[in-house]
Design a protein around this motif. Structure first.
Motif, short mmCIF file in Angstrom:
data_model
loop_
_atom_site.label_atom_id
_atom_site.label_comp_id
_atom_site.label_asym_id
_atom_site.label_seq_id
_atom_site.Cartn_x
_atom_site.Cartn_y
_atom_site.Cartn_z
N PHE A 15 0.85 -1.18 0.00
CA PHE A 15 0.00 0.00 0.00
C PHE A 15 0.89 1.24 0.00
CE2 PHE A 15 -2.35 -3.54 1.61
CZ PHE A 15 -3.61 -3.40 1.06
N ARG A 16 0.29 2.43 -0.06
CA ARG A 16 1.06 3.65 -0.22
C ARG A 16 1.05 4.50 1.05
NH1 ARG A 16 4.60 4.51 -3.89
NH2 ARG A 16 4.02 6.68 -4.24
N LEU A 17 2.22 5.02 1.38
CA LEU A 17 2.33 6.04 2.42
C LEU A 17 2.09 7.38 1.75
CD1 LEU A 17 3.10 6.52 5.44
CD2 LEU A 17 5.42 6.98 4.64
N THR A 18 0.83 7.80 1.72
CA THR A 18 0.45 9.02 1.02
C THR A 18 0.99 10.25 1.75
OG1 THR A 18 -1.62 9.20 2.25
CG2 THR A 18 -1.66 7.91 0.20
N PRO A 19 1.02 11.41 1.09
CA PRO A 19 1.50 12.62 1.77
C PRO A 19 0.75 12.93 3.06
CG PRO A 19 1.40 12.99 -0.59
CD PRO A 19 0.79 11.64 -0.36
N ASN A 20 -0.57 12.68 3.08
CA ASN A 20 -1.34 12.94 4.30
C ASN A 20 -0.92 12.00 5.44
OD1 ASN A 20 -3.05 15.10 3.51
ND2 ASN A 20 -4.27 13.68 2.31
N LEU A 21 -0.72 10.72 5.12
CA LEU A 21 -0.26 9.77 6.13
C LEU A 21 1.14 10.15 6.61
CD1 LEU A 21 -1.44 6.37 4.59
CD2 LEU A 21 -2.40 7.52 6.59
N SER B 29 -6.12 8.94 13.86
CA SER B 29 -6.29 9.66 12.59
C SER B 29 -5.52 8.96 11.46
CB SER B 29 -5.79 11.11 12.73
OG SER B 29 -6.58 11.83 13.64
N PHE B 30 -4.32 8.49 11.77
CA PHE B 30 -3.49 7.79 10.79
C PHE B 30 -4.23 6.55 10.28
CE2 PHE B 30 -0.32 4.84 9.31
CZ PHE B 30 0.71 5.61 8.78
N LEU B 31 -4.76 5.75 11.21
CA LEU B 31 -5.45 4.52 10.81
C LEU B 31 -6.76 4.81 10.09
CD1 LEU B 31 -4.77 2.31 13.95
CD2 LEU B 31 -3.96 1.90 11.62
N THR B 32 -7.48 5.82 10.56
CA THR B 32 -8.73 6.19 9.90
C THR B 32 -8.48 6.54 8.45
OG1 THR B 32 -9.67 7.03 11.98
CG2 THR B 32 -10.68 7.80 9.94
#
Length: 316
Positions: A144-150, A178-181
């Protein structure tokens, strides 16, 4: 040129601070629902591994995801090979009881973060979601991706851990949630909601990312004097529009959410510390101790002093 002793010592101190504060935060974080899923966080930790280190084949009883903030690790699982580095921003997300091994390279010391989760869930018919969930994870090749928001939320967790204040534990707990959500909304929306198509649309994901950004902004400003106008400036939106989109997703106004977080922090300070009530009111930027007491009584049905007498270990 390799890493110096001073740089290594600083890096190790950062990892130790992160793991200590994260462990404290996880203990306060109860299981929470994300759509049809029930999530329980067992741990969230960072590791500092030397170049060339190989972790032999092993398995975990719970879900685990890992990503790399410096250097690189390669995970091997059956026929899968997943490379995680700051460049590709991959997250290796692994179901329980899955044999895997890892190798580490490309830096003197590899910085990796891992979270261990217990996940349960049922659909509308009462059927377990987990087999479908695991099938989906494997279909994505555990990648999966570590997006900029994460990445932004993770950076703030690191900052809170390394610049510890009396609010850090609760801030970090909120940031982990918040990270998991956000991670689940971005990747498993079709399994979370009854109507998968609209809920997994780009518009829905974008909307949820915006709400996660707003929540992150609120949490990271808990120890600062903040008004709705401040949030207007941050997000370039009117207060009315901010409240409308926030309430649509969460069921409460932005400032109500902000005040309830303040209330939670006040309760923790009253039960866990001996800080005078007036100083708590000042640190949380209430306009006066009297206003703080009135606000506290309205929501908790007792005064701050009465709450402390009930919940403080010394009973005072």
């Amino acid at each position: 040129m390799g890493i110096s002793a001073a740089e290594l010592e600083k890096a190790m101190a950062g990892v130790e601070a992160f793991n200590l504060r994260s462990s404290e935060a996880v203990k306060t974080l109860p299981p929470f629902r994300l759509g049809k899923f029930l999530i329980e966080v067992s741990s969230f930790h960072r590791g500092l591994v030397s170049n060339g280190t190989a972790i032999p084949e092993h398995q975990h009883p719970n879900y685990e995801f890992s990503f790399c903030s410096e250097g690189m690790f390669t995970a091997f699982c059956d026929e899968l090979k997943v490379v995680c580095s700051p460049d590709n921003k991959n997250i290796f997300f692994l179901p329980p009881a899955t044999l895997h091994r890892k190798t580490h390279a490309k830096a003197d010391y590899i910085h990796a973060a891992s979270m261990v989760l217990m996940i349960n869930g049922v659909d509308e018919a009462g059927q377990q979601l987990i087999p479908r969930f695991q099938e989906y994870v494997l279909k994505k090749k555990c990648t999966f991706r570590l997006t900029p928001n994460l990445e932004s939320i993770f950076s703030e967790i690191r900052h809170q851990a390394e610049h510890h204040t009396f609010l850090s534990r609760d801030v970090i707990a909120s940031l982990i949630q918040s990270f998991l959500t956000l991670f689940f909304q971005q990747n498993f929306a079709s399994l979370m909601e009854p109507a998968p198509v609209p809920e997994s649309s780009p518009e829905a994901i974008s909307r949820r990312c915006r709400i996660a950004d707003i929540k992150l902004s609120v949490v990271t400003r808990m120890n600062a004097k903040t008004s709705l106008k401040d949030f207007e400036g941050i997000f370039k939106l009117s207060g009315r529009h901010l409240n409308r989109i926030f309430k649509k997703e969460t069921g409460q106004s932005l400032m109500h959410y902000y005040l309830l977080l303040k209330l939670k922090n006040a309760q923790n300070l009253l039960s866990d510390t001996d800080i005078p009530v007036s100083e708590i009111a000042n640190s949380l930027h209430f306009k006066s101790a009297a206003y703080f007491s009135m606000f506290f009584r309205k929501h908790c049905h007792c005064s701050p002093s009465e709450y402390r007498a009930i919940h403080h270990p010394s009973g005072r």
